[in-house]
Write a protein that holds these residues in place. Structure first.
Motif, PDB file in Angstrom:
ATOM      1  N   VAL A  76      30.697 -20.631  17.907  1.00 59.21           N
ATOM      2  CA  VAL A  76      30.424 -21.372  16.677  1.00 59.21           C
ATOM      3  C   VAL A  76      28.929 -21.268  16.393  1.00 59.21           C
ATOM      4  O   VAL A  76      28.128 -22.032  16.914  1.00 59.21           O
ATOM      5  N   SER A  77      28.558 -20.266  15.591  1.00 60.15           N
ATOM      6  CA  SER A  77      27.151 -19.929  15.335  1.00 60.15           C
ATOM      7  C   SER A  77      26.399 -19.627  16.619  1.00 60.15           C
ATOM      8  O   SER A  77      25.187 -19.819  16.714  1.00 60.15           O
ATOM      9  N   ASP A  78      27.101 -19.192  17.618  1.00 63.11           N
ATOM     10  CA  ASP A  78      26.548 -18.808  18.923  1.00 63.11           C
ATOM     11  C   ASP A  78      27.403 -17.669  19.465  1.00 63.11           C
ATOM     12  O   ASP A  78      28.548 -17.478  19.031  1.00 63.11           O
ATOM     13  N   PRO A  79      26.886 -16.911  20.447  1.00 62.15           N
ATOM     14  CA  PRO A  79      27.719 -15.872  21.070  1.00 62.15           C
ATOM     15  C   PRO A  79      28.997 -16.459  21.664  1.00 62.15           C
ATOM     16  O   PRO A  79      29.048 -17.647  22.010  1.00 62.15           O
ATOM     17  N   GLY A  80      30.012 -15.622  21.793  1.00 61.77           N
ATOM     18  CA  GLY A  80      31.261 -16.059  22.410  1.00 61.77           C
ATOM     19  C   GLY A  80      32.500 -15.577  21.703  1.00 61.77           C
ATOM     20  O   GLY A  80      33.527 -15.330  22.335  1.00 61.77           O
ATOM     21  N   ALA A  81      32.436 -15.426  20.380  1.00 65.18           N
ATOM     22  CA  ALA A  81      33.634 -15.041  19.621  1.00 65.18           C
ATOM     23  C   ALA A  81      34.127 -13.652  20.017  1.00 65.18           C
ATOM     24  O   ALA A  81      35.344 -13.419  20.106  1.00 65.18           O
ATOM     25  N   ILE A  82      33.209 -12.729  20.269  1.00 66.67           N
ATOM     26  CA  ILE A  82      33.613 -11.369  20.651  1.00 66.67           C
ATOM     27  C   ILE A  82      34.306 -11.385  22.010  1.00 66.67           C
ATOM     28  O   ILE A  82      35.339 -10.725  22.211  1.00 66.67           O
ATOM     29  N   VAL A  83      33.751 -12.149  22.939  1.00 64.73           N
ATOM     30  CA  VAL A  83      34.359 -12.254  24.269  1.00 64.73           C
ATOM     31  C   VAL A  83      35.784 -12.783  24.151  1.00 64.73           C
ATOM     32  O   VAL A  83      36.728 -12.224  24.725  1.00 64.73           O
ATOM     33  N   VAL A  84      35.956 -13.862  23.403  1.00 68.46           N
ATOM     34  CA  VAL A  84      37.280 -14.463  23.243  1.00 68.46           C
ATOM     35  C   VAL A  84      38.243 -13.484  22.582  1.00 68.46           C
ATOM     36  O   VAL A  84      39.403 -13.358  22.999  1.00 68.46           O
ATOM     37  N   ASP A  85      37.778 -12.764  21.572  1.00 67.28           N
ATOM     38  CA  ASP A  85      38.628 -11.807  20.867  1.00 67.28           C
ATOM     39  C   ASP A  85      39.110 -10.701  21.805  1.00 67.28           C
ATOM     40  O   ASP A  85      40.305 -10.379  21.849  1.00 67.28           O
ATOM     41  N   VAL A  86      38.193 -10.127  22.578  1.00 72.66           N
ATOM     42  CA  VAL A  86      38.544  -9.039  23.491  1.00 72.66           C
ATOM     43  C   VAL A  86      39.525  -9.531  24.550  1.00 72.66           C
ATOM     44  O   VAL A  86      40.540  -8.869  24.845  1.00 72.66           O
ATOM     45  N   LEU A  87      39.266 -10.690  25.111  1.00 72.97           N
ATOM     46  CA  LEU A  87      40.120 -11.193  26.185  1.00 72.97           C
ATOM     47  C   LEU A  87      41.492 -11.621  25.675  1.00 72.97           C
ATOM     48  O   LEU A  87      42.506 -11.386  26.337  1.00 72.97           O
ATOM     49  N   GLU A 133      27.191  -8.649  24.242  1.00 70.84           N
ATOM     50  CA  GLU A 133      28.469  -9.368  24.287  1.00 70.84           C
ATOM     51  C   GLU A 133      29.673  -8.439  24.409  1.00 70.84           C
ATOM     52  O   GLU A 133      30.604  -8.713  25.173  1.00 70.84           O
ATOM     53  N   GLN A 134      29.675  -7.339  23.665  1.00 74.50           N
ATOM     54  CA  GLN A 134      30.806  -6.416  23.721  1.00 74.50           C
ATOM     55  C   GLN A 134      30.953  -5.838  25.132  1.00 74.50           C
ATOM     56  O   GLN A 134      32.055  -5.803  25.690  1.00 74.50           O
ATOM     57  N   GLN A 135      29.857  -5.388  25.706  1.00 80.82           N
ATOM     58  CA  GLN A 135      29.893  -4.830  27.064  1.00 80.82           C
ATOM     59  C   GLN A 135      30.287  -5.890  28.081  1.00 80.82           C
ATOM     60  O   GLN A 135      31.110  -5.650  28.970  1.00 80.82           O
ATOM     61  N   SER A 136      29.704  -7.083  27.937  1.00 79.93           N
ATOM     62  CA  SER A 136      29.995  -8.160  28.887  1.00 79.93           C
ATOM     63  C   SER A 136      31.445  -8.604  28.818  1.00 79.93           C
ATOM     64  O   SER A 136      32.034  -9.008  29.829  1.00 79.93           O
ATOM     65  N   ALA A 137      32.036  -8.530  27.629  1.00 81.28           N
ATOM     66  CA  ALA A 137      33.433  -8.931  27.474  1.00 81.28           C
ATOM     67  C   ALA A 137      34.333  -8.113  28.395  1.00 81.28           C
ATOM     68  O   ALA A 137      35.254  -8.651  29.028  1.00 81.28           O
ATOM     69  N   HIS A 138      34.071  -6.822  28.500  1.00 80.12           N
ATOM     70  CA  HIS A 138      34.896  -5.957  29.351  1.00 80.12           C
ATOM     71  C   HIS A 138      34.621  -6.201  30.835  1.00 80.12           C
ATOM     72  O   HIS A 138      35.531  -6.088  31.671  1.00 80.12           O
ATOM     73  N   ILE A 139      33.394  -6.576  31.168  1.00 72.83           N
ATOM     74  CA  ILE A 139      33.085  -6.945  32.554  1.00 72.83           C
ATOM     75  C   ILE A 139      33.845  -8.209  32.939  1.00 72.83           C
ATOM     76  O   ILE A 139      34.447  -8.292  34.022  1.00 72.83           O
ATOM     77  N   LEU A 140      33.829  -9.196  32.035  1.00 69.22           N
ATOM     78  CA  LEU A 140      34.560 -10.445  32.307  1.00 69.22           C
ATOM     79  C   LEU A 140      36.059 -10.187  32.401  1.00 69.22           C
ATOM     80  O   LEU A 140      36.746 -10.790  33.233  1.00 69.22           O
ATOM     81  N   LEU A 141      36.554  -9.282  31.553  1.00 75.00           N
ATOM     82  CA  LEU A 141      37.977  -8.956  31.574  1.00 75.00           C
ATOM     83  C   LEU A 141      38.383  -8.406  32.937  1.00 75.00           C
ATOM     84  O   LEU A 141      39.424  -8.809  33.496  1.00 75.00           O
ATOM     85  N   GLU A 142      37.593  -7.515  33.490  1.00 79.45           N
ATOM     86  CA  GLU A 142      37.922  -6.938  34.796  1.00 79.45           C
ATOM     87  C   GLU A 142      37.899  -8.003  35.890  1.00 79.45           C
ATOM     88  O   GLU A 142      38.751  -8.000  36.789  1.00 79.45           O
TER      89      GLU A 142
END
Length: 292
Positions: free
Chosen positions: A100-111, A72-81
């Protein structure tokens, strides 16, 4: 402006859509979610194979990007670009709402930290579905999600929740359902009522209400009831009754409080009256609060 024109104008923005998907019954997807999934440039999915099945059902063809708990952390930066390059992305999980008890919070936080516009597209919720059909009337609830897998850590977490005066809502996996319910009965108290909601919106949807002390036996009586995805709702902790303190004990306590610090006054009052320390201490706090 027509709805189609609004959808088109939204889809051209560089944005992340957090899209809720059905928790079981595909008919629960919203029209807005379908519009977004059709309009975005790509879809970030927890399990691309699972999401492919959802998209195929609705005739949607989109590029899928794997975003799960291990990347998720790595993917967040890919999505950001990609979003910075002008694309719009939809973020989905296998069921329900990302983060919500699933992946996604890290992506939202980074973006969000990067200034990206993040737009929620709400939909089906296992928590709300279970609450709405449970009949529990407590005011308010706390969504706990999954308890720790370790038995000792799980029991420690439950002990910290033991006195909360509102409904507790948990998720649980089938391979831990029996031991989790056993721990709940032991730590929270078997006299509390609970609702076991299983396989919500699916073919074998089940609601069962009972005392916590009865829940383990019900689960063990039929192995089929230990399968699937669970939402567990436990009613609020019972209100603690105020200890009855005699007029004489209270008179001694008031006299001592007038002359001594609280802890010393309570200690002497215990020796004089024989009333439990905790009861006198709570009453002393109440008297101090009134005096202040």
């Amino acid at each position: 402006m027509t709805q189609a024109a609004i959808t088109q104008s939204i889809s051209t923005q560089a944005v992340l859509y957090v899209v809720a998907t059905p928790i079981g019954n595909l008919g629960d997807i919203t029209l807005r979610a379908l519009d977004i999934l059709k309009s975005v440039d790509a879809i970030a999915a927890e399990d691309t194979r699972h999401t492919s099945g959802l998209l195929n059902h609705f005739g949607i063809t989109k590029k899928l990007i794997a975003v799960h708990e291990h990347n998720e952390q790595q993917s967040a930066h890919i999505l950001l670009e990609r979003i910075r390059a002008g694309e719009s992305i939809a973020l989905v999980t296998d069921a329900g709402t990302p983060g919500v008890s699933d992946p996604g919070a890290i992506v939202v936080d980074v973006l969000r930290e990067a200034g990206v516009n993040v737009v929620p597209i709400p939909g089906a919720s296992a928590v709300i579905a279970a609450l709405s059909a449970s009949g529990i009337t407590d005011n308010g609830f706390s969504f706990i999600g999954f308890l720790p897998a370790s038995g000792s850590q799980r029991r420690k977490s439950l002990a910290n929740l033991n006195t909360l005066q509102h409904t507790l809502v948990f998720y649980e996996a089938p391979h831990r359902i029996v031991e989790s319910v056993e721990d709940m009965a032991a730590i929270l108290g078997g006299e509390r009522r609970m609702t076991i909601a299983r396989e919500l919106t699916k073919t074998f949807e089940t609601f069962h209400r009972c005392l916590l002390s009865e829940a383990t036996a019900w689960l063990k009586a039929d192995a089929n009831q230990q399968r699937g995805e669970f939402v567990l709702l436990v009613e609020a902790a019972p209100l603690k009754e105020e200890a009855a303190i005699s007029e004489e004990a209270e008179r001694h306590l008031k006299t001592l409080l007038a002359e001594l610090p609280l802890k010393q006054a309570v200690k002497l009052a215990v020796e004089i009256t024989g009333v439990k320390k905790n009861d006198l201490y709570e009453r002393a706090l109440q008297l101090k609060e009134k005096a202040d």
